[in-house]
Design a protein around this motif. Structure first.
Motif, PDB file in Angstrom:
ATOM      1  N   THR A  49       0.818  -1.222   0.000  1.00 20.77           N
ATOM      2  CA  THR A  49       0.000   0.000   0.000  1.00 20.77           C
ATOM      3  C   THR A  49       0.847   1.265   0.000  1.00 20.77           C
ATOM      4  O   THR A  49       0.304   2.367   0.088  1.00 20.77           O
ATOM      5  CB  THR A  49      -0.930   0.018   1.220  1.00 20.77           C
ATOM      6  N   ARG A  52       0.749   3.646   3.348  1.00 24.67           N
ATOM      7  CA  ARG A  52      -0.372   4.536   3.669  1.00 24.67           C
ATOM      8  C   ARG A  52      -1.659   3.719   3.764  1.00 24.67           C
ATOM      9  O   ARG A  52      -1.754   2.606   3.231  1.00 24.67           O
ATOM     10  CB  ARG A  52      -0.510   5.618   2.595  1.00 24.67           C
ATOM     11  N   ASN A  53      -2.661   4.307   4.409  1.00 22.96           N
ATOM     12  CA  ASN A  53      -3.948   3.616   4.568  1.00 22.96           C
ATOM     13  C   ASN A  53      -5.068   4.330   3.817  1.00 22.96           C
ATOM     14  O   ASN A  53      -6.249   4.135   4.112  1.00 22.96           O
ATOM     15  CB  ASN A  53      -4.317   3.493   6.041  1.00 22.96           C
ATOM     16  N   ASP A  54      -4.722   5.172   2.838  1.00 25.59           N
ATOM     17  CA  ASP A  54      -5.735   5.913   2.072  1.00 25.59           C
ATOM     18  C   ASP A  54      -5.836   5.399   0.635  1.00 25.59           C
ATOM     19  O   ASP A  54      -6.075   6.168  -0.287  1.00 25.59           O
ATOM     20  CB  ASP A  54      -5.414   7.409   2.082  1.00 25.59           C
ATOM     21  N   VAL A  55      -5.666   4.103   0.452  1.00 26.11           N
ATOM     22  CA  VAL A  55      -5.685   3.519  -0.888  1.00 26.11           C
ATOM     23  C   VAL A  55      -7.109   3.494  -1.453  1.00 26.11           C
ATOM     24  O   VAL A  55      -8.049   3.052  -0.781  1.00 26.11           O
ATOM     25  CB  VAL A  55      -5.111   2.093  -0.877  1.00 26.11           C
ATOM     26  N   ASN A 111      -2.867   6.204  -3.890  1.00 26.96           N
ATOM     27  CA  ASN A 111      -2.935   6.782  -2.552  1.00 26.96           C
ATOM     28  C   ASN A 111      -2.572   8.261  -2.631  1.00 26.96           C
ATOM     29  O   ASN A 111      -2.478   8.824  -3.731  1.00 26.96           O
ATOM     30  CB  ASN A 111      -2.032   6.017  -1.563  1.00 26.96           C
TER      31      ASN A 111
END
Length: 223
Positions: A49, A52-55, A111
């Motif tokens: 990813t 990041r966790n905004d995929v 992202n």
């Protein structure tokens, strides 16, 4: 910790460069279901990813001729459900495709730093051929087919603000609702009317036979 994407061309301003964020890798396990001029796509999240966790995901649709260089963007006549870009879920339904045509679909994971990167795009892609314009009651029709992962240059991707037109009316998503076209509802209504007519005729025939039997019984009793 060293992020290889920085050396490959990712530009991060000031202190952000110490965070070492990268664009995500390509989505995995892309499969499709085709139902005449409707295509359902499903995939799995990328293995990387980019820290990041905004995929999210965006879909690139191209209509192609017999030669690869004949591909062109699908345009505004094609609909995407729930949307074409900014997808949080790992599925999309593409509708209103042209019958008997070849299409290539690219699914890219993005992202917050993807648009700042100069590296090559990583996306999963599949090429399909549509069928007739009519849509059946059962969706999907064919078994899921696997797709491949492709590398392309960053210049080939359109802006993430690409127009996404929601599907109007009833529609099926991959693994979701059925597509029920208007002609099928009309056909069912016609069949029901004909069935009612047959039942009415049968009831009338039974009543006539009962009257005949009753008249015969009265005559026999009168003798």
């Amino acid at each position: 910790m060293e992020c290889q994407c920085l050396a490959a061309g990712l530009e991060l301003p000031g202190s952000l460069s110490s965070l070492f964020f990268c664009p995500p890798s390509a989505p995995q396990n892309l499969v499709y279901n085709i139902n005449q001029t409707t295509v359902g796509l499903e995939w799995s999240p990328p293995a990387d990813t980019g820290g990041r966790n905004d995929v999210t995901y965006r879909i690139i649709c191209r209509r192609c001729g017999w030669e690869p260089e004949e591909c062109a963007a699908c345009g505004g006549n094609v609909g995407y459900y729930p949307q074409q870009a900014g997808l949080a879920d790992t599925y999309v339904t593409v509708v209103d495709l042209v019958a008997h045509a070849n299409y290539t679909f690219e699914v890219e994971a993005v992202n917050g730093v993807s648009d700042m990167s100069r590296t090559q795009r990583l996306f999963a892609a599949v090429t399909i051929a549509t069928g007739q314009a009519e849509r059946s009651l059962n969706y999907p029709v064919t078994s899921p087919s696997a797709a491949g992962t492709v590398v392309a240059t960053r210049d080939e991707v359109p802006s993430s603000s690409v127009d996404a037109r929601p599907l109007g009316g009833a529609a099926g998503v991959a693994g979701g609702s059925d597509v029920v076209p208007l002609f099928a509802r009309t056909l069912v209504l016609v069949v029901l009317v004909e069935a009612v007519e047959v039942v009415v005729m049968a009831v009338v025939l039974v009543l006539v036979l009962l009257v005949v039997v009753l008249v015969l019984v009265v005559e026999v009793v009168g003798e």
